[in-house]
Design a protein around this motif. Structure first.
Motif, PDB file in Angstrom:
ATOM      1  N   VAL A   1       0.834  -1.200   0.000  1.00 19.22           N
ATOM      2  CA  VAL A   1       0.000   0.000   0.000  1.00 19.22           C
ATOM      3  C   VAL A   1       0.879   1.264   0.000  1.00 19.22           C
ATOM      4  O   VAL A   1       0.524   2.278  -0.601  1.00 19.22           O
ATOM      5  N   ASP A   2       2.035   1.201   0.625  1.00 20.24           N
ATOM      6  CA  ASP A   2       2.938   2.362   0.642  1.00 20.24           C
ATOM      7  C   ASP A   2       3.553   2.613  -0.733  1.00 20.24           C
ATOM      8  O   ASP A   2       3.830   3.759  -1.093  1.00 20.24           O
TER       9      ASP A   2
ATOM     10  N   LEU B   1       3.286   6.183  -5.592  1.00 18.82           N
ATOM     11  CA  LEU B   1       2.869   6.447  -6.984  1.00 18.82           C
ATOM     12  C   LEU B   1       1.886   7.612  -7.011  1.00 18.82           C
ATOM     13  O   LEU B   1       2.006   8.535  -7.821  1.00 18.82           O
ATOM     14  N   LYS B   2       0.924   7.581  -6.090  1.00 18.89           N
ATOM     15  CA  LYS B   2      -0.113   8.619  -6.077  1.00 18.89           C
ATOM     16  C   LYS B   2       0.474  10.005  -5.866  1.00 18.89           C
ATOM     17  O   LYS B   2       0.038  10.971  -6.482  1.00 18.89           O
ATOM     18  N   LYS B   3       1.498  10.083  -4.988  1.00 18.15           N
ATOM     19  CA  LYS B   3       2.026  11.417  -4.728  1.00 18.15           C
ATOM     20  C   LYS B   3       3.163  11.771  -5.689  1.00 18.15           C
ATOM     21  O   LYS B   3       3.818  12.793  -5.526  1.00 18.15           O
TER      22      LYS B   3
ATOM     23  N   ASN C   1      -8.481   3.333  -4.419  1.00 17.61           N
ATOM     24  CA  ASN C   1      -7.845   4.614  -4.728  1.00 17.61           C
ATOM     25  C   ASN C   1      -8.318   5.125  -6.078  1.00 17.61           C
ATOM     26  O   ASN C   1      -8.319   4.395  -7.055  1.00 17.61           O
ATOM     27  N   GLU C   2      -8.670   6.403  -6.127  1.00 20.98           N
ATOM     28  CA  GLU C   2      -9.086   6.969  -7.410  1.00 20.98           C
ATOM     29  C   GLU C   2      -7.897   7.384  -8.248  1.00 20.98           C
ATOM     30  O   GLU C   2      -6.811   7.639  -7.729  1.00 20.98           O
TER      31      GLU C   2
ATOM     32  N   PRO D   1      -4.003  -8.129  -5.273  1.00 19.55           N
ATOM     33  CA  PRO D   1      -3.857  -6.896  -4.496  1.00 19.55           C
ATOM     34  C   PRO D   1      -3.888  -5.657  -5.395  1.00 19.55           C
ATOM     35  O   PRO D   1      -4.463  -4.637  -5.004  1.00 19.55           O
ATOM     36  N   ALA D   2      -3.336  -5.745  -6.607  1.00 21.07           N
ATOM     37  CA  ALA D   2      -3.383  -4.599  -7.527  1.00 21.07           C
ATOM     38  C   ALA D   2      -4.832  -4.179  -7.740  1.00 21.07           C
ATOM     39  O   ALA D   2      -5.158  -2.992  -7.661  1.00 21.07           O
ATOM     40  N   GLN D   3      -5.711  -5.161  -7.962  1.00 19.15           N
ATOM     41  CA  GLN D   3      -7.123  -4.835  -8.178  1.00 19.15           C
ATOM     42  C   GLN D   3      -7.756  -4.208  -6.934  1.00 19.15           C
ATOM     43  O   GLN D   3      -8.545  -3.280  -7.038  1.00 19.15           O
ATOM     44  N   GLU D   4      -7.366  -4.725  -5.764  1.00 16.54           N
ATOM     45  CA  GLU D   4      -7.899  -4.160  -4.520  1.00 16.54           C
ATOM     46  C   GLU D   4      -7.428  -2.714  -4.337  1.00 16.54           C
ATOM     47  O   GLU D   4      -8.192  -1.845  -3.949  1.00 16.54           O
TER      48      GLU D   4
END
Ligand code: ARG
Length: 254
Positions: free
Chosen positions: A173-174, A179-181, A201-202, A193-196
């Motif tokens: 998750v980290d 990636l998000k930031k 996360n949007e 887990p990728a799908q989860e």
């Protein structure tokens, strides 16, 4: 002379061991033991296979399967949650009877532990920001790739992708948060887990078909054939009587 003898003897011994190795399956099935309490190591950062639920308990498909296996074998099951990269070492030092962690069978790992029959097929997916540029594996060259440390995603990013800059995180998750930031260009992680993570996360999307299938199996200590066989028998039974499919539906869906 003595040296020569020792060398010759070692040779004979090695040869004998080699031959013994050929018939290993039958022979080894006497090895090891089934503990009254099976200590199961996992890393509960891998939904839906293992995660910490709202009550703070380690939950997930692997845990449900191992609990059912325990019942059928007649052993209690104790779960130990630790870093993914510590699992194999912990088993080698005798602290775990089983690893249940969505663990992919690899040659390297097979040198250190034994694996049961495989119970699931998965593959590595790429997570990128929505409308990203990655379409094929070569598009990953030179990128900053976030992974969970010690996983096959880590190995892939490190060994197979040219000029990659690999950022290793203790939790999948980290890697996704990074990636998000904007700290990394993509995440490489197992399909489920990728799908989860995408659901939770949007603004993220998956690239699915770049890599080969991987087989998940439970690990047992080297040559604990008794436990391995017992787990395999329990898995077979669970497949025959529908319990396995029921748990797949409950935890993984489809
Ligand atoms: N299948 C991958 C591997 O074996 C990732 C497993 C990660 N499991 C976990 N519980 N964190 O390397």
């Amino acid at each position: 002379m003595r040296k020569f003898l020792t060398a010759a003897l070692t040779g004979v011994l090695a040869a004998t061991m080699l031959f013994a190795g050929c018939g290993k399956k039958e022979e080894a099935s006497d090895g090891g033991k089934i503990p009254e309490k099976i200590v199961v190591g996992t890393n509960a950062e891998f939904p839906p296979f293992e995660f910490v639920n709202d009550d703070g308990d380690v939950d997930g498909f692997d845990m449900a399967v191992m609990k059912e296996v325990g019942k059928r074998i007649g052993s209690d099951v104790e779960i130990k949650n630790m870093e993914f990269k510590s699992l194999i070492g912990s088993m080698e030092s005798g602290n775990l009877d089983v690893i249940a962690a969505g663990m992919t069978v690899t040659e390297e790992r097979e040198r250190k532990v034994d694996f049961t029959d495989s119970y699931y097929t998965a593959k590595q997916y790429v997570i990128q920001k929505e409308n990203g540029d990655i379409k094929k594996a070569e598009d990953l060259e030179g990128l900053t790739i976030a992974v969970q440390e010690g996983t096959t995603g880590d190995l892939l990013a490190t060994d197979e992708i040219k000029d990659s800059n690999v950022k290793r995180f203790k939790k999948g998750v980290d890697a996704v948060m990074d990636l998000k930031k904007g700290g990394s260009d993509v995440v490489i992680i197992d399909s489920n887990p990728a799908q989860e993570f995408i659901k939770a996360n949007e603004g993220l999307e998956l690239v699915k078909d770049l890599f080969e299938d991987e087989k998940y199996a439970f690990a047992v200590q080297k040559d604990n054939a008794k436990l391995k066989d017992a787990i395999n028998d329990a898995l077979d039974e669970m497949k025959d009587d529908g319990t396995f499919d029921k748990l797949v539906k409950e935890y993984i869906g489809q």
